[in-house]
Design an enzyme around this catalytic site. Sequence first.
Site, PDB file in Angstrom:
ATOM      1  N   ASP A 196       0.819  -1.211   0.000  1.00  7.79           N
ATOM      2  CA  ASP A 196       0.000   0.000   0.000  1.00  7.79           C
ATOM      3  C   ASP A 196       0.852   1.261   0.000  1.00  7.79           C
ATOM      4  O   ASP A 196       2.078   1.217   0.119  1.00  7.79           O
ATOM      5  CB  ASP A 196      -0.894   0.025   1.258  1.00  7.79           C
ATOM      6  CG  ASP A 196      -2.176  -0.769   1.058  1.00  7.79           C
ATOM      7  OD1 ASP A 196      -2.452  -1.166  -0.089  1.00  7.79           O
ATOM      8  OD2 ASP A 196      -2.890  -0.998   2.043  1.00  7.79           O
TER       9      ASP A 196
ATOM     10  N   LYS B 224      -3.657   3.531  -2.344  1.00  6.32           N
ATOM     11  CA  LYS B 224      -4.674   4.556  -2.571  1.00  6.32           C
ATOM     12  C   LYS B 224      -4.270   5.772  -1.747  1.00  6.32           C
ATOM     13  O   LYS B 224      -3.994   5.646  -0.560  1.00  6.32           O
ATOM     14  CB  LYS B 224      -6.061   4.089  -2.126  1.00  6.32           C
ATOM     15  CG  LYS B 224      -6.494   2.728  -2.646  1.00  6.32           C
ATOM     16  CD  LYS B 224      -7.885   2.393  -2.137  1.00  6.32           C
ATOM     17  CE  LYS B 224      -8.301   0.977  -2.502  1.00  6.32           C
ATOM     18  NZ  LYS B 224      -7.593  -0.037  -1.713  1.00  6.32           N
TER      19      LYS B 224
ATOM     20  N   MET C  94      -7.844  10.086   8.498  1.00  6.14           N
ATOM     21  CA  MET C  94      -8.322  10.473   7.165  1.00  6.14           C
ATOM     22  C   MET C  94      -9.208  11.712   7.210  1.00  6.14           C
ATOM     23  O   MET C  94     -10.239  11.781   6.541  1.00  6.14           O
ATOM     24  CB  MET C  94      -9.064   9.298   6.516  1.00  6.14           C
ATOM     25  CG  MET C  94      -8.193   8.067   6.333  1.00  6.14           C
ATOM     26  SD  MET C  94      -9.074   6.615   5.708  1.00  6.14           S
ATOM     27  CE  MET C  94      -9.954   6.083   7.192  1.00  6.14           C
TER      28      MET C  94
END
Length: 257
Positions: free
Chosen positions: A39, A61, A174
């Site tokens: 990742d 991502k 996030m």
Amino acid sequence: MKTVKEPKVTLIGAGPGSADLITVRGLKALKAADVVLYDALIDEDLLMQIDESIPKLYVGKRCGVHSFNQDDINILIVERAFEHGHVVRLKGGDPFVFGRAHEEIAYVESFGIPVTVVPGVSSAIAVPSSQGIPMTRRGVSSSFWVMTATKRDGSFSEDLKFASQSSATMVILMGVRKLAEISAEVSKYRGSSTPMAVIQNGTMQNESCIVGNLGGIGSGASDIDISKPGIIVIGDVVAEHPSFFEEEVQRVLHSSF
């Protein structure tokens, strides 16, 4: 004739950032990989621990830019397992903390491929700790709440409101791109002077930490690089950060003029 290895998958939590914060078990499994799918936010030094002959595929991502969507990743894991044998799926932090690990496991196991999970050190706890910010402290906070800032449709999670109404330490993942909105929302339930921190590149050499209060950091959100992920910590425990008092003195002096 090429020997066909039995397909298997290991999901490894790489830890909060720095390569040396992966677990001993995780590093051992990583070095036994036949192929690695990794990742974003994986330390390059950690990838250097893998033999050069081992294929390494980036499937991360970041900031809405996806090299592969989740369905693609699921398919890749299975394909590589049948082709190479032991697939290591290397994920930041802990695979089960907003890591969608359960989706990957369910898909892989539906093909009869065994999956092993190696837990990782979660950035939600380790990154604040690396800055001297505890999740709990006697007489200050007896619990903490880890959450994502928004839901899939972009609206605030109900957990943000519920946590704001409690005395728990809030750890928001996030959420950097919505820092100003988060500060305003939490301020509805907690005072604007509530201590707050924004930590980016946690546990890395270029780690940064901005401390202040809900009102101050929220209004200065433009000074934070929103292209980089970060962790937001809200609560009285942030006052334990070594530079918090200094920042507050500067704020009071500035507001006096």
